[in-house]
Design an enzyme around this catalytic site. Structure first.
Site, mmCIF file in Angstrom:
data_model
loop_
_atom_site.group_PDB
_atom_site.id
_atom_site.type_symbol
_atom_site.label_atom_id
_atom_site.label_comp_id
_atom_site.label_asym_id
_atom_site.label_seq_id
_atom_site.Cartn_x
_atom_site.Cartn_y
_atom_site.Cartn_z
ATOM 1 C CE1 TYR A 33 1.141 -0.410 4.367
ATOM 2 C CE2 TYR A 33 0.115 1.752 4.416
ATOM 3 C CZ TYR A 33 0.922 0.803 5.008
ATOM 4 O OH TYR A 33 1.517 1.063 6.206
ATOM 5 C CE LYS A 147 3.113 3.149 3.192
ATOM 6 N NZ LYS A 147 3.216 3.281 4.642
ATOM 7 C CD GLU A 180 9.902 1.504 10.759
ATOM 8 O OE1 GLU A 180 9.797 2.512 10.035
ATOM 9 O OE2 GLU A 180 9.772 0.343 10.337
ATOM 10 C CG LEU A 205 8.215 2.061 5.055
ATOM 11 C CD1 LEU A 205 8.096 0.920 4.051
ATOM 12 C CD2 LEU A 205 6.866 2.706 5.283
HETATM 13 N N1 PLP Z 1 7.506 3.501 9.192
HETATM 14 C C1 PLP Z 1 6.361 2.791 9.177
HETATM 15 C C2 PLP Z 1 6.345 1.442 9.799
HETATM 16 C C3 PLP Z 1 5.209 3.330 8.592
HETATM 17 O O1 PLP Z 1 4.071 2.611 8.565
HETATM 18 C C4 PLP Z 1 5.264 4.629 8.034
HETATM 19 C C5 PLP Z 1 4.087 5.229 7.417
HETATM 20 O O2 PLP Z 1 2.999 4.731 7.455
HETATM 21 C C6 PLP Z 1 6.470 5.330 8.085
HETATM 22 C C7 PLP Z 1 7.580 4.727 8.661
HETATM 23 C C8 PLP Z 1 6.580 6.713 7.499
HETATM 24 O O3 PLP Z 1 6.547 6.656 6.108
HETATM 25 P P1 PLP Z 1 6.079 7.903 5.240
HETATM 26 O O4 PLP Z 1 6.901 9.065 5.682
HETATM 27 O O5 PLP Z 1 6.349 7.499 3.846
HETATM 28 O O6 PLP Z 1 4.619 8.107 5.533
#
Ligand code: PLP
Length: 283
Positions: A33, A147, A180, A205
């Site tokens: 996603y 993701k 994270e 991620l």
């Molecule tokens: N880490 C995880 C596990 C996430 O689910 C997300 C966003 O949903 C992020 C980091 C941050 O990613 P982004 O800045 O692309 O929204």
């Protein structure tokens, strides 16, 4: 106004928009996603999101359901039909529908679903005072760089945070390092004003917001160090922060109920929040 969703070639009222019972996303979490922020009808950092989507699909060997430009048209058409200038676009691609079997179906067609919702961005108070996080063990799988829609450990951690009255849960790996958040990237600022965040690898991620923040920091002369940091380091950090598409960049001012530094946002994170606002052309 009824919300409109796109599902496999059709735009329909969200309430009646359904996928098949044997969609592999539903049965195996076999899909990926993206979440994209829309401000004033502009899809922020769209290329970076679509690049990451392509990487996630390739990593799972799922064929893109359509070419990139066609996908962009679907995203903007779904947005247009929902008549929102500011929005959160959600898109999900699964390996498609097939009789339940662990093996990839032969010649299956991937499913694409797009929804749009009114955004709930952080308020003045969270930006001015910062937010609290709790910590939880990182129970996720070995490919957090994808993701994937398989988010149960993230959901469990985020729920514990909400129960504790906190914005987010920071995930701690077996070595005691902060990987994270359940749905955001994590940062600290050390005593020398250096911004520290976990490096890009299978344990996190690669956030689109993270990639923008690191670029803005470097361009502004803030030293960036991409390395794991421990929970102990976080407790004595000068500043801390989290970032995501829907949270933007937010100061973290308490970890497990202990204030970070004096419990107020510090100047490095404030500066980066201002730069990120400029990047999004909202200030
Ligand atoms: N880490 C995880 C596990 C996430 O689910 C997300 C966003 O949903 C992020 C980091 C941050 O990613 P982004 O800045 O692309 O929204």
């Amino acid at each position: 106004m009824a919300r409109i969703a796109y599902v496999n070639g059709r735009y329909r009222p969200l309430q009646g928009a359904t996928v098949a019972a044997e969609d592999r996303g539903y049965q195996f979490a076999d899909g990926v996603y993206e979440v994209i922020k829309v401000l004033g009808e502009r899809a922020c950092d769209l290329e970076r999101h679509l690049d990451r989507l392509a990487r996630s699909l390739a990593a799972l060997d799922i064929a893109p359901p359509m070419p990139r430009r066609a996908l962009e048209s679907v995203l903007f058409e779904t947005l247009r039909r929902n008549r929102l200038a500011d929005a959160i676009l959600y898109l999900q691609i699964t390996r498609g529908t097939a009789p339940r079997n662990h093996l990839f179906p032969k010649g299956g067609r991937p499913s694409l679903m797009v929804t749009v919702r009114r955004p709930v961005f952080p308020g003045e108070r969270e930006r001015e005072e910062g937010v609290g996080v709790i910590t939880r063990p990182d129970l996720r799988w070995g490919r957090c760089d994808i993701k994937s829609i398989s988010l149960l450990p993230n959901v469990m951690a985020r729920q514990s945070a909400a129960v504790a009255g906190c914005r987010e849960a920071w995930l701690i790996d077996r070595e005691g390092m902060v990987t994270e958040g359940s749905a955001s990237n994590a940062y600290i600022v050390d005593a020398s004003g250096r911004l520290i965040t976990h490096p890009l690898n299978e344990r996190i991620l690669g956030g689109v917001t993270r990639s923008v923040i690191l670029e803005l920091a470097r361009r502004d002369g803030i030293e960036v160090i991409e390395r794991p940091f421990s929970l102990d380091e976080a407790h004595v950090a000068r500043e801390a922060a989290l970032s995501s598409t829907s949270s933007w960049l937010l100061p973290v001012t308490a970890i497990d109920g202990r204030p970070v530094s004096n419990g107020m946002p510090g100047h490095v994170v404030r500066r980066l929040m201002a730069l990120y606002g400029e990047h999004l052309e909202v200030v």
